[in-house]
Motif scaffolding. Structure first.
Motif, PDB file in Angstrom:
ATOM      1  N   ARG A 177       0.841  -1.213   0.000  1.00  0.00           N
ATOM      2  CA  ARG A 177       0.000   0.000   0.000  1.00  0.00           C
ATOM      3  C   ARG A 177       0.870   1.256   0.000  1.00  0.00           C
ATOM      4  O   ARG A 177       0.459   2.298  -0.487  1.00  0.00           O
ATOM      5  CB  ARG A 177      -0.936   0.014   1.198  1.00  0.00           C
ATOM      6  N   ALA A 178       2.091   1.144   0.535  1.00  0.00           N
ATOM      7  CA  ALA A 178       3.015   2.290   0.570  1.00  0.00           C
ATOM      8  C   ALA A 178       3.786   2.453  -0.732  1.00  0.00           C
ATOM      9  O   ALA A 178       4.583   3.369  -0.868  1.00  0.00           O
ATOM     10  CB  ALA A 178       3.991   2.121   1.732  1.00  0.00           C
ATOM     11  N   GLY A 179       3.573   1.537  -1.701  1.00  0.00           N
ATOM     12  CA  GLY A 179       4.192   1.700  -3.005  1.00  0.00           C
ATOM     13  C   GLY A 179       5.203   0.635  -3.392  1.00  0.00           C
ATOM     14  O   GLY A 179       5.736   0.667  -4.493  1.00  0.00           O
ATOM     15  N   PHE A 180       5.519  -0.287  -2.492  1.00  0.00           N
ATOM     16  CA  PHE A 180       6.445  -1.363  -2.821  1.00  0.00           C
ATOM     17  C   PHE A 180       5.717  -2.427  -3.633  1.00  0.00           C
ATOM     18  O   PHE A 180       4.522  -2.647  -3.455  1.00  0.00           O
ATOM     19  CB  PHE A 180       6.985  -2.030  -1.547  1.00  0.00           C
ATOM     20  N   GLY A 218      17.128   3.983   4.025  1.00  0.00           N
ATOM     21  CA  GLY A 218      17.471   3.607   2.661  1.00  0.00           C
ATOM     22  C   GLY A 218      16.409   2.787   1.962  1.00  0.00           C
ATOM     23  O   GLY A 218      16.529   2.479   0.784  1.00  0.00           O
ATOM     24  N   LEU A 219      15.337   2.424   2.663  1.00  0.00           N
ATOM     25  CA  LEU A 219      14.279   1.608   2.077  1.00  0.00           C
ATOM     26  C   LEU A 219      13.166   2.497   1.541  1.00  0.00           C
ATOM     27  O   LEU A 219      12.559   3.250   2.283  1.00  0.00           O
ATOM     28  CB  LEU A 219      13.704   0.638   3.114  1.00  0.00           C
ATOM     29  N   ALA A 220      12.940   2.408   0.252  1.00  0.00           N
ATOM     30  CA  ALA A 220      11.862   3.174  -0.375  1.00  0.00           C
ATOM     31  C   ALA A 220      11.445   2.434  -1.638  1.00  0.00           C
ATOM     32  O   ALA A 220      12.255   1.764  -2.257  1.00  0.00           O
ATOM     33  CB  ALA A 220      12.331   4.588  -0.715  1.00  0.00           C
ATOM     34  N   PRO A 221      10.186   2.554  -2.007  1.00  0.00           N
ATOM     35  CA  PRO A 221       9.757   1.925  -3.261  1.00  0.00           C
ATOM     36  C   PRO A 221      10.584   2.465  -4.426  1.00  0.00           C
ATOM     37  O   PRO A 221      10.931   3.635  -4.455  1.00  0.00           O
ATOM     38  CB  PRO A 221       8.294   2.342  -3.401  1.00  0.00           C
ATOM     39  N   ARG A 267      12.316  10.792  -5.610  1.00  0.00           N
ATOM     40  CA  ARG A 267      13.053  11.013  -4.377  1.00  0.00           C
ATOM     41  C   ARG A 267      12.817   9.835  -3.438  1.00  0.00           C
ATOM     42  O   ARG A 267      11.714   9.353  -3.308  1.00  0.00           O
ATOM     43  CB  ARG A 267      12.604  12.303  -3.713  1.00  0.00           C
ATOM     44  N   THR A 268      13.892   9.408  -2.794  1.00  0.00           N
ATOM     45  CA  THR A 268      13.778   8.336  -1.809  1.00  0.00           C
ATOM     46  C   THR A 268      13.314   8.940  -0.497  1.00  0.00           C
ATOM     47  O   THR A 268      13.178  10.165  -0.373  1.00  0.00           O
ATOM     48  CB  THR A 268      15.132   7.632  -1.603  1.00  0.00           C
ATOM     49  N   ARG A 269      13.104   8.093   0.509  1.00  0.00           N
ATOM     50  CA  ARG A 269      12.666   8.591   1.821  1.00  0.00           C
ATOM     51  C   ARG A 269      13.670   9.558   2.405  1.00  0.00           C
ATOM     52  O   ARG A 269      13.328  10.411   3.206  1.00  0.00           O
ATOM     53  CB  ARG A 269      12.460   7.424   2.779  1.00  0.00           C
ATOM     54  N   THR A 270      14.948   9.450   2.048  1.00  0.00           N
ATOM     55  CA  THR A 270      15.971  10.330   2.590  1.00  0.00           C
ATOM     56  C   THR A 270      16.116  11.606   1.774  1.00  0.00           C
ATOM     57  O   THR A 270      16.934  12.446   2.092  1.00  0.00           O
ATOM     58  CB  THR A 270      17.339   9.613   2.644  1.00  0.00           C
ATOM     59  N   GLY A 271      15.330  11.752   0.707  1.00  0.00           N
ATOM     60  CA  GLY A 271      15.376  12.951  -0.104  1.00  0.00           C
ATOM     61  C   GLY A 271      16.340  12.873  -1.272  1.00  0.00           C
ATOM     62  O   GLY A 271      16.423  13.787  -2.067  1.00  0.00           O
ATOM     63  N   ARG A 272      17.098  11.777  -1.376  1.00  0.00           N
ATOM     64  CA  ARG A 272      18.018  11.621  -2.496  1.00  0.00           C
ATOM     65  C   ARG A 272      17.225  11.297  -3.755  1.00  0.00           C
ATOM     66  O   ARG A 272      16.170  10.695  -3.683  1.00  0.00           O
ATOM     67  CB  ARG A 272      19.021  10.507  -2.211  1.00  0.00           C
ATOM     68  N   ARG A 273      17.771  11.651  -4.887  1.00  0.00           N
ATOM     69  CA  ARG A 273      17.129  11.300  -6.147  1.00  0.00           C
ATOM     70  C   ARG A 273      17.466   9.871  -6.506  1.00  0.00           C
ATOM     71  O   ARG A 273      18.570   9.416  -6.308  1.00  0.00           O
ATOM     72  CB  ARG A 273      17.573  12.233  -7.255  1.00  0.00           C
ATOM     73  N   ARG A 303      16.935   2.454 -10.195  1.00  0.00           N
ATOM     74  CA  ARG A 303      17.910   1.390 -10.430  1.00  0.00           C
ATOM     75  C   ARG A 303      18.947   1.409  -9.337  1.00  0.00           C
ATOM     76  O   ARG A 303      19.278   2.452  -8.797  1.00  0.00           O
ATOM     77  CB  ARG A 303      18.598   1.601 -11.781  1.00  0.00           C
ATOM     78  N   ARG A 304      19.474   0.255  -9.037  1.00  0.00           N
ATOM     79  CA  ARG A 304      20.549   0.173  -8.057  1.00  0.00           C
ATOM     80  C   ARG A 304      21.839   0.681  -8.707  1.00  0.00           C
ATOM     81  O   ARG A 304      22.075   0.461  -9.883  1.00  0.00           O
ATOM     82  CB  ARG A 304      20.739  -1.271  -7.601  1.00  0.00           C
ATOM     83  N   PRO A 305      22.709   1.323  -7.903  1.00  0.00           N
ATOM     84  CA  PRO A 305      23.978   1.766  -8.464  1.00  0.00           C
ATOM     85  C   PRO A 305      24.844   0.579  -8.858  1.00  0.00           C
ATOM     86  O   PRO A 305      24.775  -0.476  -8.248  1.00  0.00           O
ATOM     87  CB  PRO A 305      24.615   2.567  -7.339  1.00  0.00           C
TER      88      PRO A 305
END
Length: 90
Positions: free
Chosen positions: A18-21, A60-63, A73-79, A83-85
């Motif tokens: 429900r949160a997007g995962f 670090g966990l975000a859909p 943007r992830t939960r931490t505000g990073r773009r 894709r994984r680095p």
């Protein structure tokens, strides 16, 4: 056979979807957090270290499902491009 523990995991997975995962991502999140907590419990680490580490893990966990060609943007505000680095070459 369904047990209270199984039902709890299904409820947690449903909340994450429900949160997007995706369902697969939700199960990976549950597995990662469960393994992390069990590992720290077995190692009997200090509470302060555990709190710091679990906060880092959860931040670090975000859909990861942005539309093609966009960033989210992830939960931490990073773009995130969703894709994984790539690991460093070498």
């Amino acid at each position: 056979m369904a047990t209270p523990g199984t039902l709890g995991m299904v409820e947690r997975a449903a909340a994450l979807t429900r949160a997007g995962f995706t369902a697969k991502q939700a199960l990976h999140v549950i597995n990662a957090v469960s393994t992390f907590v069990i590992g720290h419990t077995l190692a009997e680490d200090h509470r302060e270290r555990f709190d710091l580490a679990v906060e880092a893990l959860l931040s670090g966990l975000a859909p990861r499902t942005p539309a093609a060609g966009t960033t989210a943007r992830t939960r931490t505000g990073r773009r995130s491009s969703g894709r994984r680095p790539r690991p460093p070459a070498g």
